[in-house]
Design a protein around this motif. Structure first.
Motif, PDB file in Angstrom:
ATOM      1  N   LYS A 147       0.827  -1.203   0.000  1.00  0.00           N
ATOM      2  CA  LYS A 147       0.000   0.000   0.000  1.00  0.00           C
ATOM      3  C   LYS A 147       0.860   1.251   0.000  1.00  0.00           C
ATOM      4  O   LYS A 147       0.557   2.229  -0.711  1.00  0.00           O
ATOM      5  CB  LYS A 147      -0.924  -0.012   1.223  1.00  0.00           C
ATOM      6  CG  LYS A 147      -1.880   1.168   1.273  1.00  0.00           C
ATOM      7  CD  LYS A 147      -2.799   1.077   2.479  1.00  0.00           C
ATOM      8  CE  LYS A 147      -3.744   2.270   2.546  1.00  0.00           C
ATOM      9  NZ  LYS A 147      -4.654   2.179   3.732  1.00  0.00           N
ATOM     10  N   GLY A 148       1.947   1.228   0.784  1.00  0.00           N
ATOM     11  CA  GLY A 148       2.828   2.392   0.838  1.00  0.00           C
ATOM     12  C   GLY A 148       3.451   2.693  -0.509  1.00  0.00           C
ATOM     13  O   GLY A 148       3.570   3.862  -0.912  1.00  0.00           O
ATOM     14  N   TYR A 149       3.860   1.647  -1.229  1.00  0.00           N
ATOM     15  CA  TYR A 149       4.457   1.835  -2.552  1.00  0.00           C
ATOM     16  C   TYR A 149       3.412   2.360  -3.534  1.00  0.00           C
ATOM     17  O   TYR A 149       3.688   3.249  -4.351  1.00  0.00           O
ATOM     18  CB  TYR A 149       5.047   0.506  -3.040  1.00  0.00           C
ATOM     19  CG  TYR A 149       6.150   0.649  -4.063  1.00  0.00           C
ATOM     20  CD1 TYR A 149       5.990   1.436  -5.205  1.00  0.00           C
ATOM     21  CD2 TYR A 149       7.358  -0.028  -3.909  1.00  0.00           C
ATOM     22  CE1 TYR A 149       6.986   1.560  -6.153  1.00  0.00           C
ATOM     23  CE2 TYR A 149       8.378   0.090  -4.847  1.00  0.00           C
ATOM     24  CZ  TYR A 149       8.180   0.882  -5.976  1.00  0.00           C
ATOM     25  OH  TYR A 149       9.177   1.003  -6.904  1.00  0.00           O
ATOM     26  N   ARG A 150       2.187   1.831  -3.463  1.00  0.00           N
ATOM     27  CA  ARG A 150       1.135   2.287  -4.372  1.00  0.00           C
ATOM     28  C   ARG A 150       0.809   3.761  -4.132  1.00  0.00           C
ATOM     29  O   ARG A 150       0.563   4.518  -5.091  1.00  0.00           O
ATOM     30  CB  ARG A 150      -0.129   1.436  -4.203  1.00  0.00           C
ATOM     31  CG  ARG A 150       0.046  -0.018  -4.629  1.00  0.00           C
ATOM     32  CD  ARG A 150      -1.307  -0.711  -4.823  1.00  0.00           C
ATOM     33  NE  ARG A 150      -2.118  -0.703  -3.621  1.00  0.00           N
ATOM     34  CZ  ARG A 150      -2.068  -1.629  -2.673  1.00  0.00           C
ATOM     35  NH1 ARG A 150      -1.223  -2.656  -2.788  1.00  0.00           N
ATOM     36  NH2 ARG A 150      -2.858  -1.560  -1.610  1.00  0.00           N
ATOM     37  N   ASN A 151       0.829   4.160  -2.875  1.00  0.00           N
ATOM     38  CA  ASN A 151       0.599   5.577  -2.565  1.00  0.00           C
ATOM     39  C   ASN A 151       1.707   6.447  -3.155  1.00  0.00           C
ATOM     40  O   ASN A 151       1.451   7.552  -3.665  1.00  0.00           O
ATOM     41  CB  ASN A 151       0.528   5.785  -1.053  1.00  0.00           C
ATOM     42  CG  ASN A 151      -0.748   5.225  -0.451  1.00  0.00           C
ATOM     43  OD1 ASN A 151      -1.740   5.016  -1.157  1.00  0.00           O
ATOM     44  ND2 ASN A 151      -0.727   4.964   0.846  1.00  0.00           N
ATOM     45  N   LYS A 152       2.931   5.951  -3.096  1.00  0.00           N
ATOM     46  CA  LYS A 152       4.062   6.695  -3.667  1.00  0.00           C
ATOM     47  C   LYS A 152       3.913   6.817  -5.183  1.00  0.00           C
ATOM     48  O   LYS A 152       4.183   7.880  -5.764  1.00  0.00           O
ATOM     49  CB  LYS A 152       5.371   5.994  -3.316  1.00  0.00           C
ATOM     50  CG  LYS A 152       6.615   6.730  -3.776  1.00  0.00           C
ATOM     51  CD  LYS A 152       7.867   6.240  -3.080  1.00  0.00           C
ATOM     52  CE  LYS A 152       8.188   4.801  -3.418  1.00  0.00           C
ATOM     53  NZ  LYS A 152       9.495   4.389  -2.835  1.00  0.00           N
TER      54      LYS A 152
ATOM     55  N   ARG B  47       1.090   6.854  -6.864  1.00  0.00           N
ATOM     56  CA  ARG B  47       0.034   7.846  -7.145  1.00  0.00           C
ATOM     57  C   ARG B  47       0.583   9.268  -7.060  1.00  0.00           C
ATOM     58  O   ARG B  47       0.243  10.122  -7.880  1.00  0.00           O
ATOM     59  CB  ARG B  47      -1.140   7.662  -6.178  1.00  0.00           C
ATOM     60  CG  ARG B  47      -2.068   6.519  -6.561  1.00  0.00           C
ATOM     61  CD  ARG B  47      -3.371   6.568  -5.782  1.00  0.00           C
ATOM     62  NE  ARG B  47      -3.180   6.107  -4.419  1.00  0.00           N
ATOM     63  CZ  ARG B  47      -3.295   4.842  -4.035  1.00  0.00           C
ATOM     64  NH1 ARG B  47      -3.598   3.916  -4.937  1.00  0.00           N
ATOM     65  NH2 ARG B  47      -3.127   4.498  -2.785  1.00  0.00           N
ATOM     66  N   LEU B  48       1.448   9.502  -6.089  1.00  0.00           N
ATOM     67  CA  LEU B  48       2.066  10.826  -5.964  1.00  0.00           C
ATOM     68  C   LEU B  48       2.953  11.118  -7.175  1.00  0.00           C
ATOM     69  O   LEU B  48       2.901  12.227  -7.734  1.00  0.00           O
ATOM     70  CB  LEU B  48       2.895  10.889  -4.678  1.00  0.00           C
ATOM     71  CG  LEU B  48       3.754  12.150  -4.487  1.00  0.00           C
ATOM     72  CD1 LEU B  48       2.878  13.402  -4.459  1.00  0.00           C
ATOM     73  CD2 LEU B  48       4.581  12.050  -3.220  1.00  0.00           C
TER      74      LEU B  48
ATOM     75  N   ASN C 141       5.903  -0.112 -11.592  1.00  0.00           N
ATOM     76  CA  ASN C 141       4.489  -0.320 -11.284  1.00  0.00           C
ATOM     77  C   ASN C 141       3.739  -0.853 -12.518  1.00  0.00           C
ATOM     78  O   ASN C 141       2.913  -1.761 -12.403  1.00  0.00           O
ATOM     79  CB  ASN C 141       3.868   1.004 -10.824  1.00  0.00           C
ATOM     80  CG  ASN C 141       2.372   0.890 -10.583  1.00  0.00           C
ATOM     81  OD1 ASN C 141       1.917   0.130  -9.728  1.00  0.00           O
ATOM     82  ND2 ASN C 141       1.590   1.645 -11.358  1.00  0.00           N
TER      83      ASN C 141
END
Length: 329
Positions: free
Chosen positions: A287-292, A294-295, A320
Motif C-alpha cells: 500500500k505504501g508503494y502504491r501511494n508513492k 500515485r504521488l 508499477n
C-alpha cells in the motif's frame, strides 16, 4: 588487439574463442606451442560450448593480451581490482570491482557459463528472462512465508567450490580449472563486483538447491532462491522446525545463514517476497508503494518533476506498470 579501453563488441563475447571463432583457428594460431593433448582439449571444450582456456598461451591468443600480462591477470589477479565500500541504508558492502582488462574476460566467461550451465529450476536470480518478480509469483496464495538470507554470498563462496563447479560443467584439466578460477576469484573467494560471480555462484550452489528442493517436497511447500535470498511458503501452518532444517543443510557447506534476517510470517500479517505482497491471486505492490506511485503520477501530470529526479521517479512508475501488466496476463 587491445580491448582494455574500448566497449566490448557483442560478437566477441558470443565467440567461443573471443577473437577466434573456431577450435581450429585457435589451434593454428598457437602453432608449435600446442601439443596433441591440448589440441584435443580445445576441440572438446569448444564442442561443449565452453571457452577453450587450456593454457596461458591459449587465453593470450584468444583475448589479444600480451602473454606476460595474462600470466599476471591469472596469478596476481588481486592487483586488478578496485576495492571500495558501498553504503545501502545503514549497511555497508565491500565491493571488489575488476579493472577493465580483467572484467572483459569475466564477462565473456559468464556469458558462456550461463548458456551451458543448467541452473536448478527453482533458482530465479541471474537467469536470463527471469527476475525477482518471477520468483515472487511462485508464492502467490501463500498463508505463510519463511525467508532466509545467505551471509556474504559471493565472498563466502570458496575457490575450491568454484573449481568443483567448473568440473561439473565440463572442464577436465587442472590447468584450465586453475586459470579460470584464478581469473574469477580474489583471495580464494568469488569477488563481490565481478560479472562472473553470479553465474559461478549459481553453479556452485546447485547441490544445496537440490537439498532445499527436497526439503520443500518433504514439507509439501514451495521453494525459490533468488541470489542469496531463499524463500519457502505454503498453506496451513509453517513447519515448526523449518529454521533448524535450513541451518542443518547449510552447516555442511561453506555458506552461513544470516540469522538476523530470518523471518517466518503468517497471515493475517503481510506476506512479502522480494518486496511484493504474495497473499492473494497475484503479486502486488504494498500500500505504501502504491501511494508513492500515485504521488509520482500526479507530479508527472503536473510537470513538477525536476530533470535530475526524472530517471529515478520514472523508474518507479515503469516498475508499477510492469507489475500491473503481469497481473493482467
Amino acid at each position: 588487439m587491445n580491448f582494455a579501453n574500448m566497449r566490448l563488441p557483442p560478437q566477441l563475447m558470443e565467440n567461443i574463442g573471443f577473437t577466434l571463432v573456431s577450435a581450429q583457428e585457435l589451434i593454428e594460431a598457437l602453432g608449435v606451442d600446442c601439443d596433441e593433448n591440448e589440441k584435443n582439449e580445445i576441440r572438446y571444450l569448444t564442442i561443449q560450448g565452453l571457452p577453450p582456456i587450456t593454457s596461458i598461451n591459449a587465453l593470450s591468443v584468444m583475448i589479444g593480451y600480451n602473454r606476460g600480462f595474462v600470466w599476471s591477470l591469472v596469478y596476481k589477479s588481486y592487483k586488478y581490482y578496485r576495492k571500495f565500500p558501498l553504503s545501502k541504508g545503514t549497511k555497508v558492502r565491500h565491493i571488489e570491482a575488476p579493472k577493465v582488462s580483467l572484467k572483459i574476460i569475466q564477462k565473456w566467461l559468464s556469458y558462456h557459463f550461463t548458456k551451458v550451465a543448467k541452473p536448478h529450476p527453482k533458482v530465479y536470480g541471474f537467469i536470463p528472462r527471469l527476475s525477482h518478480i518471477s520468483a515472487a509469483e511462485q508464492h502467490v496464495n501463500a498463508e505463510w512465508i519463511a525467508s532466509f538470507d545467505i551471509k556474504n554470498f559471493f565472498q563466502s563462496t570458496p575457490q575450491d567450490t568454484v573449481k568443483d563447479a567448473l568440473r561439473n560443467i565440463g572442464y577436465r584439466t587442472e590447468k584450465s580449472i586453475e586459470i579460470i578460477s584464478n581469473l574469477c576469484c580474489i583471495l580464494g573467494m568469488l569477488a563481490q563486483g565481478a560479472p562472473s560471480s553470479p553465474s559461478l555462484s549459481n553453479m556452485a550452489l546447485n547441490s544445496v538447491d537440490l537439498l532445499l528442493e527436497n526439503l520443500a517436497k518433504e514439507y509439501g511447500c514451495c521453494f525459490t532462491r533468488y541470489a542469496d535470498d531463499i524463500v519457502f511458503s505454503g498453506t496451513g501452518a509453517p513447519p515448526p522446525d523449518i529454521s533448524n532444517a535450513i541451518q542443518a543443510i547449510f552447516a555442511k557447506t561453506p555458506w552461513t545463514i544470516a540469522t538476523d534476517k530470518t523471518q517466518i510470517v503468517k497471515l493475517p500479517n503481510r506476506l512479502k517476497v522480494h518486496g511484493l505482497l504474495v497473499h492473494g491471486n497475484d503479486v502486488r505492490l504494498t500500500k505504501g508503494y502504491r501511494n508513492k506511485i500515485r504521488l509520482y503520477l500526479y507530479l508527472k501530470k503536473m510537470g513538477y518533476i525536476k530533470d535530475e529526479d526524472k530517471s529515478k521517479i520514472f523508474g518507479h512508475i515503469n516498475y508499477n506498470k510492469q507489475i500491473e501488466n503481469r497481473r493482467k496476463n
